[in-house]
Motif scaffolding. Structure first.
Motif, PDB file in Angstrom:
ATOM      1  N   LEU A  67     -11.374 -13.866  -7.801  1.00 39.07           N
ATOM      2  CA  LEU A  67     -10.174 -13.041  -7.886  1.00 39.07           C
ATOM      3  C   LEU A  67      -9.383 -13.513  -9.093  1.00 39.07           C
ATOM      4  N   MET A  68      -9.294 -12.659 -10.113  1.00 40.97           N
ATOM      5  CA  MET A  68      -8.670 -13.015 -11.384  1.00 40.97           C
ATOM      6  C   MET A  68      -7.341 -12.278 -11.537  1.00 40.97           C
ATOM      7  N   ASP A  69      -6.244 -13.019 -11.539  1.00 38.57           N
ATOM      8  CA  ASP A  69      -4.923 -12.400 -11.665  1.00 38.57           C
ATOM      9  C   ASP A  69      -4.753 -11.268 -10.655  1.00 38.57           C
ATOM     10  N   SER A  70      -5.164 -11.546  -9.433  1.00 33.50           N
ATOM     11  CA  SER A  70      -5.024 -10.595  -8.335  1.00 33.50           C
ATOM     12  C   SER A  70      -4.239 -11.288  -7.230  1.00 33.50           C
ATOM     13  N   GLY A  71      -3.894 -10.560  -6.189  1.00 30.20           N
ATOM     14  CA  GLY A  71      -3.021 -11.152  -5.192  1.00 30.20           C
ATOM     15  C   GLY A  71      -3.443 -10.862  -3.770  1.00 30.20           C
ATOM     16  N   PRO A  72      -2.675 -11.355  -2.800  1.00 28.28           N
ATOM     17  CA  PRO A  72      -3.043 -11.216  -1.392  1.00 28.28           C
ATOM     18  C   PRO A  72      -2.742  -9.846  -0.811  1.00 28.28           C
ATOM     19  N   ALA A  73      -1.850  -9.103  -1.453  1.00 28.85           N
ATOM     20  CA  ALA A  73      -1.416  -7.812  -0.911  1.00 28.85           C
ATOM     21  C   ALA A  73      -0.892  -6.961  -2.063  1.00 28.85           C
ATOM     22  N   ALA A  74      -0.106  -5.961  -1.722  1.00 30.71           N
ATOM     23  CA  ALA A  74       0.369  -5.002  -2.719  1.00 30.71           C
ATOM     24  C   ALA A  74       1.125  -5.660  -3.867  1.00 30.71           C
ATOM     25  N   LEU A  75       0.976  -5.068  -5.029  1.00 28.20           N
ATOM     26  CA  LEU A  75       1.749  -5.471  -6.197  1.00 28.20           C
ATOM     27  C   LEU A  75       3.230  -5.173  -5.941  1.00 28.20           C
ATOM     28  N   SER A  76       4.083  -6.057  -6.432  1.00 27.92           N
ATOM     29  CA  SER A  76       5.526  -5.835  -6.322  1.00 27.92           C
ATOM     30  C   SER A  76       6.167  -6.175  -7.660  1.00 27.92           C
ATOM     31  N   GLY A  77       7.482  -6.180  -7.715  1.00 27.52           N
ATOM     32  CA  GLY A  77       8.173  -6.546  -8.940  1.00 27.52           C
ATOM     33  C   GLY A  77       8.202  -5.430  -9.968  1.00 27.52           C
ATOM     34  N   SER A  78       8.417  -5.804 -11.220  1.00 29.74           N
ATOM     35  CA  SER A  78       8.658  -4.813 -12.269  1.00 29.74           C
ATOM     36  C   SER A  78       7.452  -3.916 -12.515  1.00 29.74           C
ATOM     37  N   GLY A  84      -2.652   3.975  -8.348  1.00 32.38           N
ATOM     38  CA  GLY A  84      -1.252   3.572  -8.315  1.00 32.38           C
ATOM     39  C   GLY A  84      -0.742   3.449  -6.894  1.00 32.38           C
ATOM     40  N   GLU A  85      -1.138   4.403  -6.055  1.00 32.54           N
ATOM     41  CA  GLU A  85      -0.744   4.340  -4.643  1.00 32.54           C
ATOM     42  C   GLU A  85      -1.400   3.151  -3.955  1.00 32.54           C
ATOM     43  N   ALA A  86      -2.691   2.927  -4.249  1.00 28.41           N
ATOM     44  CA  ALA A  86      -3.421   1.852  -3.585  1.00 28.41           C
ATOM     45  C   ALA A  86      -2.879   0.476  -3.946  1.00 28.41           C
ATOM     46  N   VAL A  87      -2.576   0.255  -5.221  1.00 29.52           N
ATOM     47  CA  VAL A  87      -2.151  -1.073  -5.659  1.00 29.52           C
ATOM     48  C   VAL A  87      -0.740  -1.409  -5.180  1.00 29.52           C
ATOM     49  N   THR A  88       0.036  -0.396  -4.835  1.00 34.21           N
ATOM     50  CA  THR A  88       1.395  -0.645  -4.352  1.00 34.21           C
ATOM     51  C   THR A  88       1.516  -0.548  -2.828  1.00 34.21           C
ATOM     52  N   SER A  89       0.387  -0.415  -2.130  1.00 33.96           N
ATOM     53  CA  SER A  89       0.441  -0.304  -0.669  1.00 33.96           C
ATOM     54  C   SER A  89      -0.598  -1.171   0.041  1.00 33.96           C
ATOM     55  N   GLU A  90      -1.373  -1.939  -0.695  1.00 32.34           N
ATOM     56  CA  GLU A  90      -2.447  -2.743  -0.105  1.00 32.34           C
ATOM     57  C   GLU A  90      -1.899  -3.778   0.876  1.00 32.34           C
ATOM     58  N   PRO A  91      -2.455  -3.841   2.092  1.00 36.89           N
ATOM     59  CA  PRO A  91      -2.000  -4.858   3.051  1.00 36.89           C
ATOM     60  C   PRO A  91      -2.588  -6.231   2.728  1.00 36.89           C
ATOM     61  N   ASP A  92      -2.048  -7.246   3.353  1.00 34.36           N
ATOM     62  CA  ASP A  92      -2.557  -8.601   3.219  1.00 34.36           C
ATOM     63  C   ASP A  92      -3.821  -8.734   4.078  1.00 34.36           C
ATOM     64  N   ARG A  93      -4.956  -9.025   3.424  1.00 33.52           N
ATOM     65  CA  ARG A  93      -6.228  -9.153   4.139  1.00 33.52           C
ATOM     66  C   ARG A  93      -6.871 -10.517   3.848  1.00 33.52           C
ATOM     67  N   VAL A  94      -6.054 -11.482   3.516  1.00 30.99           N
ATOM     68  CA  VAL A  94      -6.571 -12.791   3.133  1.00 30.99           C
ATOM     69  C   VAL A  94      -7.309 -13.465   4.283  1.00 30.99           C
ATOM     70  N   ALA A  95      -6.780 -13.377   5.486  1.00 31.83           N
ATOM     71  CA  ALA A  95      -7.444 -14.018   6.622  1.00 31.83           C
ATOM     72  C   ALA A  95      -8.827 -13.431   6.854  1.00 31.83           C
ATOM     73  N   GLU A  96      -8.944 -12.103   6.728  1.00 35.46           N
ATOM     74  CA  GLU A  96     -10.254 -11.467   6.865  1.00 35.46           C
ATOM     75  C   GLU A  96     -11.215 -11.952   5.794  1.00 35.46           C
ATOM     76  N   LEU A  97     -10.706 -12.064   4.565  1.00 29.51           N
ATOM     77  CA  LEU A  97     -11.556 -12.481   3.461  1.00 29.51           C
ATOM     78  C   LEU A  97     -12.009 -13.925   3.631  1.00 29.51           C
ATOM     79  N   ALA A  98     -11.128 -14.780   4.099  1.00 26.81           N
ATOM     80  CA  ALA A  98     -11.493 -16.178   4.321  1.00 26.81           C
ATOM     81  C   ALA A  98     -12.646 -16.290   5.305  1.00 26.81           C
TER      82      ALA A  98
END
Length: 282
Positions: free
Chosen positions: A133-144, A205-219
């Motif tokens: 995972l390169m410059d990606s996150g646990p859930a939806a993008l936020s901020g500016s 655009g909709e997907a990247v701003t609404s993605e849920p946290d799925r880190v536990a599933e991925l682990a």
């Protein structure tokens, strides 16, 4: 010394078209065809060229590196409906491509591509040897960055893709630290953006701003994982990615001299981190 490259630095990478049930996928590939495959997924509004500066190094390590345009991006046709651009739908296409590349694919997802890569793994880890995972996150993008997507989304039907690009460039140019791209690179950036489909721009655009946290599933997927990012990443903040790595039990590498695009901003360090991680898997 950090070397700044650009999406025009493709080295010896060659074009490739990959057939899928939903149409061809445009790709760049480099390295021995019988080498261990490394499948590289770009971010929102990105393209295969975002990995161009690291392709030669991966090939030199004996890997068959394959970077793609996701459906609807740049030179890959895609669905005409927004619903075709969920992480799950795109992850299914990634799995189809991975199955064609051979056994034990090393999967890399940059930014939104990381969310797609995660969806592909969660649908079944059997195709993959590892996940980066390169410059990606646990859930939806936020901020500016998320705010800019939300600002532009309702304007898309009126302005079209070309109009959204012009508006985005005008907004970027108004920022005090803005540095314009050299003319040849600027022309490429415009060309690839306006080549993308309107449905892709809206759907991703909709997907990247609404993605849920799925880190536990991925682990729980049990794959070797690496979280890597530029030390100045301004999309998902570095601390958030460090925390994600801890939750995943993943190795974490920070790339000096880089922000949100380490494969371009510091290709040597990025390629080295990837190769070292993969070699450690045996």
């Amino acid at each position: 010394m950090t070397r700044i490259a650009s999406q025009l630095d493709l080295g010896a990478a060659r074009p490739l078209s990959i057939a899928t049930a939903d149409g061809p996928i445009a790709a760049l590939h480099s390295g021995p065809p019988d080498g261990r495959p490394a499948l590289l997924l770009p971010g929102y509004t990105g393209s295969k060229e975002d990995f161009g500066p690291i392709m030669d190094a991966l090939a030199g390590a004996g890997l068959h590196a394959v970077a793609i345009d996701l459906p609807g991006q740049y030179e890959s046709p895609g669905p005409t409906e927004v619903a075709g651009y969920t992480t799950g739908a795109l992850g299914s296409r990634v799995r189809e491509i991975a199955a064609q590349l051979g056994d034990g694919v090393h999967l890399v997802g940059h930014s939104f591509g990381g969310l797609v890569a995660r969806a592909a793994v969660l649908a079944g880890a059997d195709l993959f040897a590892s996940l980066v995972l390169m410059d990606s996150g646990p859930a939806a993008l936020s901020g500016s960055r998320a705010e800019r997507i939300e600002l532009m989304r309702p304007l898309l039907p009126e302005l079209g893709v070309a109009g959204i690009y012009a508006a985005s460039e005008a907004l970027a140019a108004s920022e005090p630290d803005h540095v314009p791209d050299p003319p040849e690179l600027a022309a490429f950036m415009q060309r690839r953006f306006v080549a993308g489909s309107a449905a892709m721009l809206a759907g991703m655009g909709e997907a990247v701003t609404s993605e849920p946290d799925r880190v536990a599933e991925l682990a729980a997927a049990g794959l070797p994982m690496l979280v890597m990012f530029g030390v100045r990443d301004d999309a998902w903040l570095p601390q958030l990615q460090r925390e994600m790595a801890l939750r995943l039990g993943a190795r974490c590498v920070e790339i000096d001299g880089a922000a949100h695009s380490p494969a371009v901003e510091n290709p040597e360090a990025t390629a080295t981190a990837l190769i070292e991680f993969w070699r450690a898997q045996g």
